[in-house]
Design an enzyme around this catalytic site. Structure first.
Site, PDB file in Angstrom:
ATOM      1  N   ASP A 104      -9.295  21.452   8.615  1.00 37.14           N
ATOM      2  CA  ASP A 104      -9.700  20.068   8.404  1.00 37.14           C
ATOM      3  C   ASP A 104      -9.691  19.384   9.775  1.00 37.14           C
ATOM      4  O   ASP A 104      -9.218  19.943  10.774  1.00 37.14           O
ATOM      5  CB  ASP A 104      -8.757  19.375   7.415  1.00 37.14           C
TER       6      ASP A 104
ATOM      7  N   HIS B  35      -5.531  11.627   5.971  1.00 42.32           N
ATOM      8  CA  HIS B  35      -6.282  10.932   7.017  1.00 42.32           C
ATOM      9  C   HIS B  35      -5.373   9.984   7.805  1.00 42.32           C
ATOM     10  O   HIS B  35      -5.652   9.674   8.964  1.00 42.32           O
ATOM     11  CB  HIS B  35      -7.436  10.111   6.415  1.00 42.32           C
TER      12      HIS B  35
END
Length: 335
Positions: free
Chosen positions: A259, A188
């Site tokens: 993702d 992230h």
């Protein structure tokens, strides 16, 4: 459905800001490059509101847009009030040491509850289960991983997938191919690197994905990780990983989901449109772009090839109750 736009599903899955759709959301979701919506906690007030929101999303297009959510249990459960409190899958995996039969039953029940509760609100797809091996170094994965042992992962993930089918005819999405459990960095925030060779990966983190492909899992999500011994590109942007290894060597015929391209690791390609183009060229068929409307709109300007009806049909196959496979009988995890 008379006002629904008739167009094939596009390759982008996007997000919305709140608990209802506004005019800008509707315009976004009618864009031909869009194929779905991913929901977050900010989109949820109660089950009645959620059902109405999903119904409105579905009414915009024909075939209807996919609606998905990250809903694994434990830390990653977007909807809580009015939904069952679910344990992390690692907690279920820990039971397999002493009581493998109980662990299998619990994994199946976890899948059944998730599917029953989400499908009652019209949601098509939970992004679960996590197939990453718990190697004790990836805090972002942690107890989201079922176990360290590949056989235990496959047995319990298969039971979980059976539960998804039982509870709401829901497809599973295994993540994060080819394994996020071997890196300390959180994708992230930035791009992790894993130095292991392909052969080392085949005998460890890649093995559960290969086994679940043989069992017929219908979709897999990529990891934003670079494996420099295999390819210089991160997995999500790598034809080596997605076309040669995942499609070719492993024989995966399901949907490849990226993702979120809004994550820090995907920022190795600075321009949002170029990110989408690279992921699509590598083989991603459903591309997540979330939490940055300006970047999402820029990404929608990406000149991608026209969406074929065949590609749209593969995405339609992920809609709730479109799944009719059953996973083969699976042995209990070893004691």
């Amino acid at each position: 459905m008379s006002d629904a736009l008739d167009m094939p599903l596009g390759p982008l899955m996007v997000d919305i800001a709140g608990e209802t759709l506004d005019a800008s959301d509707r315009d976004l979701l009618r864009h031909p490059q869009v194929g779905g919506v991913i929901l977050f906690t900010r989109n949820y007030r109660d089950r009645a509101q959620l059902g109405a929101l999903v119904a409105e999303i579905h009414a915009l297009r024909s075939p209807r847009l996919l609606v998905a959510v990250d809903h694994e249990g434990g830390r990653v459960q977007r909807f809580r009030e009015g939904f069952s409190a679910l344990p992390p899958m690692g907690e279920i995996g820990a039971r397999a040491v002493e009581a493998p039969g109980d662990a299998l039953a619990a994994a199946r029940e976890q899948g059944r509850v998730i599917a029953a509760e989400l499908s009652a609100c019209g949601i098509d797809l939970p992004f679960a289960p996590v197939l990453d091996c718990d190697r004790g170094v990836a805090a972002v994965i942690g107890d989201r991983a079922i176990a360290a042992d590949g056989d235990t992962i496959v047995a319990l993930a298969s039971a979980f997938c059976d539960g998804l089918i039982d509870g709401g005819g829901m497809a599973a999405t295994g993540k994060h191919f080819p394994g996020h459990g071997g890196v300390t960095m959180d994708s992230h925030e930035a791009l992790p690197e894993d130095p292991r060779s392909l052969q080392e990966l085949r005998t460890s983190c890649l093995a559960p994905f290969a086994a679940m492909i043989r069992r017929g899992i219908p979709s897999l999500m990529t990891a934003h990780i670079r494996f420099p011994a295999v390819d210089g590109q991160p997995v999500t942007f790598s034809r080596r990983w997605l076309d040669e290894i995942l499609r070719g060597d492993l024989g995966f015929e399901g949907v490849i989901v990226s993702d979120d391209l809004g994550m820090g690791a995907a920022g190795v390609i600075a321009d949002p449109a170029e990110r989408v183009a690279a992921a699509h060229a590598a083989g991603c068929e459903l591309i997540l772009f979330c939490n940055d409307r300006t970047a999402t709109e820029r990404a929608l300007d990406t000149p991608l090839p026209a969406v074929s009806r065949a590609a749209s049909a593969r995405l339609e196959g992920l809609q709730a109750r479109a799944i009719d496979i059953s996973f083969p009988s699976h042995p209990e995890p070893s004691e």
